[in-house]
Design a protein around this motif. Sequence first.
Motif, PDB file in Angstrom:
ATOM      1  N   MET A   1      22.209  82.864  71.564  1.00  0.00           N
ATOM      2  CA  MET A   1      23.465  81.979  71.605  1.00  0.00           C
ATOM      3  C   MET A   1      23.806  82.688  73.255  1.00  0.00           C
ATOM      4  SD  MET A   1      27.189  82.500  69.796  1.00  0.00           S
ATOM      5  CE  MET A   1      26.715  84.816  69.713  1.00  0.00           C
ATOM      6  N   VAL A   2      24.748  81.969  73.939  1.00  0.00           N
ATOM      7  CA  VAL A   2      24.685  81.669  75.086  1.00  0.00           C
ATOM      8  C   VAL A   2      26.304  82.921  75.652  1.00  0.00           C
ATOM      9  CG1 VAL A   2      24.996  81.474  77.416  1.00  0.00           C
ATOM     10  CG2 VAL A   2      23.369  80.605  76.497  1.00  0.00           C
ATOM     11  N   GLU A   3      26.451  83.508  75.900  1.00  0.00           N
ATOM     12  CA  GLU A   3      27.732  84.580  75.886  1.00  0.00           C
ATOM     13  C   GLU A   3      28.149  84.950  77.150  1.00  0.00           C
ATOM     14  OE1 GLU A   3      28.230  87.521  73.146  1.00  0.00           O
ATOM     15  OE2 GLU A   3      28.562  86.442  71.186  1.00  0.00           O
ATOM     16  N   PHE A   4      29.330  85.229  77.722  1.00  0.00           N
ATOM     17  CA  PHE A   4      30.136  85.428  78.898  1.00  0.00           C
ATOM     18  C   PHE A   4      29.931  86.802  78.765  1.00  0.00           C
ATOM     19  CE2 PHE A   4      29.393  80.887  79.537  1.00  0.00           C
ATOM     20  CZ  PHE A   4      28.778  80.648  80.928  1.00  0.00           C
ATOM     21  N   GLU A   5      29.605  87.934  79.571  1.00  0.00           N
ATOM     22  CA  GLU A   5      30.502  89.370  79.631  1.00  0.00           C
ATOM     23  C   GLU A   5      31.558  88.989  80.250  1.00  0.00           C
ATOM     24  OE1 GLU A   5      27.098  92.200  81.055  1.00  0.00           O
ATOM     25  OE2 GLU A   5      25.963  91.999  79.180  1.00  0.00           O
ATOM     26  N   SER A   6      31.885  88.353  80.873  1.00  0.00           N
ATOM     27  CA  SER A   6      33.150  89.233  82.353  1.00  0.00           C
ATOM     28  C   SER A   6      33.317  87.317  81.864  1.00  0.00           C
ATOM     29  CB  SER A   6      32.739  89.268  83.749  1.00  0.00           C
ATOM     30  OG  SER A   6      31.939  90.609  83.251  1.00  0.00           O
ATOM     31  N   PRO A   7      34.248  87.287  80.673  1.00  0.00           N
ATOM     32  CA  PRO A   7      34.921  85.666  81.673  1.00  0.00           C
ATOM     33  C   PRO A   7      36.182  85.866  81.646  1.00  0.00           C
ATOM     34  CG  PRO A   7      35.160  87.167  78.601  1.00  0.00           C
ATOM     35  CD  PRO A   7      34.489  87.949  79.369  1.00  0.00           C
ATOM     36  N   GLY A   8      36.755  86.625  81.956  1.00  0.00           N
ATOM     37  CA  GLY A   8      38.187  86.584  82.962  1.00  0.00           C
ATOM     38  C   GLY A   8      37.739  86.119  84.453  1.00  0.00           C
ATOM     39  N   ALA A   9      36.737  86.080  84.696  1.00  0.00           N
ATOM     40  CA  ALA A   9      36.388  85.395  85.332  1.00  0.00           C
ATOM     41  C   ALA A   9      36.103  84.972  86.431  1.00  0.00           C
ATOM     42  CB  ALA A   9      34.837  86.060  86.215  1.00  0.00           C
ATOM     43  N   PHE A  10      36.764  83.648  85.325  1.00  0.00           N
ATOM     44  CA  PHE A  10      36.821  81.416  85.085  1.00  0.00           C
ATOM     45  C   PHE A  10      38.622  81.603  85.702  1.00  0.00           C
ATOM     46  CE2 PHE A  10      33.340  81.492  81.769  1.00  0.00           C
ATOM     47  CZ  PHE A  10      32.240  80.554  82.863  1.00  0.00           C
ATOM     48  N   ILE A  11      38.835  82.674  86.076  1.00  0.00           N
ATOM     49  CA  ILE A  11      40.444  82.337  86.333  1.00  0.00           C
ATOM     50  C   ILE A  11      40.370  82.011  87.921  1.00  0.00           C
ATOM     51  CG2 ILE A  11      41.312  84.622  86.619  1.00  0.00           C
ATOM     52  CD1 ILE A  11      43.326  84.122  85.361  1.00  0.00           C
ATOM     53  N   LEU A  12      39.227  82.498  88.107  1.00  0.00           N
ATOM     54  CA  LEU A  12      39.108  82.213  89.646  1.00  0.00           C
ATOM     55  C   LEU A  12      38.428  80.650  89.709  1.00  0.00           C
ATOM     56  CD1 LEU A  12      36.546  85.430  90.846  1.00  0.00           C
ATOM     57  CD2 LEU A  12      39.329  84.870  91.068  1.00  0.00           C
ATOM     58  N   LEU A  13      38.287  79.922  88.701  1.00  0.00           N
ATOM     59  CA  LEU A  13      37.876  78.478  89.275  1.00  0.00           C
ATOM     60  C   LEU A  13      39.902  77.782  89.527  1.00  0.00           C
ATOM     61  CD1 LEU A  13      35.676  77.671  86.364  1.00  0.00           C
ATOM     62  CD2 LEU A  13      35.660  77.900  88.911  1.00  0.00           C
ATOM     63  N   LEU A  14      40.632  78.833  89.106  1.00  0.00           N
ATOM     64  CA  LEU A  14      42.107  77.987  89.340  1.00  0.00           C
ATOM     65  C   LEU A  14      41.896  77.749  90.705  1.00  0.00           C
ATOM     66  CD1 LEU A  14      44.127  79.466  86.574  1.00  0.00           C
ATOM     67  CD2 LEU A  14      43.115  77.477  86.958  1.00  0.00           C
ATOM     68  N   LEU A  15      41.463  79.055  91.250  1.00  0.00           N
ATOM     69  CA  LEU A  15      41.753  78.642  92.782  1.00  0.00           C
ATOM     70  C   LEU A  15      41.290  77.463  93.263  1.00  0.00           C
ATOM     71  CD1 LEU A  15      40.854  82.510  94.349  1.00  0.00           C
ATOM     72  CD2 LEU A  15      42.817  81.546  93.968  1.00  0.00           C
ATOM     73  N   ILE A  16      40.575  76.849  93.245  1.00  0.00           N
ATOM     74  CA  ILE A  16      40.238  75.318  93.544  1.00  0.00           C
ATOM     75  C   ILE A  16      41.680  74.402  93.486  1.00  0.00           C
ATOM     76  CG2 ILE A  16      38.756  73.351  93.683  1.00  0.00           C
ATOM     77  CD1 ILE A  16      36.203  75.142  92.101  1.00  0.00           C
ATOM     78  N   PRO A  17      41.388  73.778  92.275  1.00  0.00           N
ATOM     79  CA  PRO A  17      42.888  73.424  92.414  1.00  0.00           C
ATOM     80  C   PRO A  17      44.367  73.736  93.366  1.00  0.00           C
ATOM     81  CG  PRO A  17      42.879  74.023  90.517  1.00  0.00           C
ATOM     82  CD  PRO A  17      42.333  73.778  90.453  1.00  0.00           C
ATOM     83  N   ILE A  18      44.879  75.638  93.201  1.00  0.00           N
ATOM     84  CA  ILE A  18      45.461  75.212  93.837  1.00  0.00           C
ATOM     85  C   ILE A  18      46.104  75.546  95.443  1.00  0.00           C
ATOM     86  CG2 ILE A  18      46.535  77.377  95.027  1.00  0.00           C
ATOM     87  CD1 ILE A  18      46.129  78.671  91.592  1.00  0.00           C
ATOM     88  N   LEU A  19      43.833  75.155  95.976  1.00  0.00           N
ATOM     89  CA  LEU A  19      44.095  75.450  97.419  1.00  0.00           C
ATOM     90  C   LEU A  19      44.435  73.506  98.033  1.00  0.00           C
ATOM     91  CD1 LEU A  19      42.836  75.814 100.492  1.00  0.00           C
ATOM     92  CD2 LEU A  19      40.389  75.521  99.003  1.00  0.00           C
ATOM     93  N   TYR A  20      43.951  73.142  97.306  1.00  0.00           N
ATOM     94  CA  TYR A  20      44.155  71.280  97.349  1.00  0.00           C
ATOM     95  C   TYR A  20      45.411  70.901  96.874  1.00  0.00           C
ATOM     96  CZ  TYR A  20      39.885  69.793  97.801  1.00  0.00           C
ATOM     97  OH  TYR A  20      38.113  69.853  98.371  1.00  0.00           O
ATOM     98  N   ILE A  21      46.209  71.057  96.156  1.00  0.00           N
ATOM     99  CA  ILE A  21      47.567  71.231  96.051  1.00  0.00           C
ATOM    100  C   ILE A  21      48.598  71.885  97.275  1.00  0.00           C
ATOM    101  CG2 ILE A  21      49.957  72.171  95.062  1.00  0.00           C
ATOM    102  CD1 ILE A  21      48.527  72.056  91.766  1.00  0.00           C
ATOM    103  N   LEU A  22      47.669  73.240  98.031  1.00  0.00           N
ATOM    104  CA  LEU A  22      48.921  73.743  99.133  1.00  0.00           C
ATOM    105  C   LEU A  22      48.689  72.615 100.812  1.00  0.00           C
ATOM    106  CD1 LEU A  22      48.230  77.550  98.633  1.00  0.00           C
ATOM    107  CD2 LEU A  22      50.366  76.022  98.064  1.00  0.00           C
ATOM    108  N   ARG A  23      47.441  72.123 100.560  1.00  0.00           N
ATOM    109  CA  ARG A  23      46.872  71.802 101.502  1.00  0.00           C
ATOM    110  C   ARG A  23      47.691  69.893 101.497  1.00  0.00           C
ATOM    111  NH1 ARG A  23      40.025  72.212 103.147  1.00  0.00           N
ATOM    112  NH2 ARG A  23      40.737  73.732 103.582  1.00  0.00           N
ATOM    113  N   HIS A  24      48.028  69.703  99.791  1.00  0.00           N
ATOM    114  CA  HIS A  24      48.593  68.394  99.939  1.00  0.00           C
ATOM    115  C   HIS A  24      50.426  68.500 100.593  1.00  0.00           C
ATOM    116  CE1 HIS A  24      49.007  64.002  98.489  1.00  0.00           C
ATOM    117  NE2 HIS A  24      50.144  65.178  98.046  1.00  0.00           N
ATOM    118  N   ILE A  25      50.494  70.135 100.337  1.00  0.00           N
ATOM    119  CA  ILE A  25      52.332  69.993 100.720  1.00  0.00           C
ATOM    120  C   ILE A  25      52.527  70.160 101.863  1.00  0.00           C
ATOM    121  CG2 ILE A  25      52.975  70.039  98.110  1.00  0.00           C
ATOM    122  CD1 ILE A  25      53.107  73.056  98.460  1.00  0.00           C
ATOM    123  N   LYS A  26      51.331  70.309 102.228  1.00  0.00           N
ATOM    124  CA  LYS A  26      51.172  71.082 104.207  1.00  0.00           C
ATOM    125  C   LYS A  26      51.559  72.374 104.296  1.00  0.00           C
ATOM    126  CE  LYS A  26      50.989  66.632 104.933  1.00  0.00           C
ATOM    127  NZ  LYS A  26      49.573  66.049 106.064  1.00  0.00           N
TER     128      LYS A  26
END
Length: 333
Positions: A1-26
């Motif tokens: 079974m595949v598991e992730f020892e540090s699943p909290g790291a996935f919160i960093l994926l939220l930076l991708i949509p945040i970056l595009y939103i900030l660029r969209h609103i200049k």
Amino acid sequence: MVEFESPGAFILLLLIPILYILRHIKVLSRITFALNMSDWNGGNFSWDGKVRKAFSVFVRILCIAFYVCLVFACASPVYHQQQKVYSSRGASIIFVVDVSPSMAARDIGDFHRIEAAKDAIHSLAVKNDGSEFGLVEMAESACLLIPPTMDRKVFFDRLDSLNVGELGDGTAIGNGLSLAIYHLENSPSEKKAVVLITDGENNAGTVHPNTAARLAKSKDISLYILGIGTRGVVPLDYVDPKTNRAYSGYLESNFDPSSLAKLAAECDGKFFETGSIVSLSQAISTIGKNESVMQSYHIKNNDTFYYRYFLLAAAVFASLAWIIKRIFLQEVL
């Protein structure tokens, strides 16, 4: 079974949509510098708009893939696999398998006799993972292929490679049994057994089957005989491994289980007439239960880490993005 020892790291994926939103609103905007090479007597840069746009989109995808792979690497994916490590011996069982041409008859359901025998052995070996298994092939003569071993991969690989016709035409039951007994008699296992799978009577070899059966009894080795096959006209097809000649037709099967039943009785063994998949499975199941041994074991965890593969993928994506930016788009990252 595949598991992730540090699943909290996935919160960093939220930076991708945040970056595009900030660029969209200049809020965040790209810093660009115009560079006209003609000021230094160079040519003006020109590029087809659609091609350039396609490359730019591809670079963005590569950058996102690079970042996602880094996040997955930080999350440290690991595959947990548990393995039983036995600290006591199980049973030792050697299968003596008939590989004479008649074992190519197709009358065990939709299977050839030899293929049905292989599947039955597979099922027993998988269920009795604490026992060790060996393999003898028998026809005009007999040959030890695998001595009793716990290595399932080696055993299964050799079992799967069995082919009818490898040892000629004939059935040397006495030779096959005596060879198996020879490699079992000094085994320290609590239970020892020989499982003979054949579709014919003894008609070859130098050892009489009754002699081998009595020898098994004297060595406290259990004997199981599976008479595989049906009576009547049955289809037969196989390729001779020596000549590569294909044979196809019908076999007049005069399978008589009485001689095999008498042979089993000679040493207080057990005989099973197996003319179908169901009866074959039941016979194998009975053998497994009779030869089961209570064993002590502990569980060993084998962990395989995969973060290196994500780091490698991230490096590949980053390199591709850099090459496209510098060489094709002539931009600086």
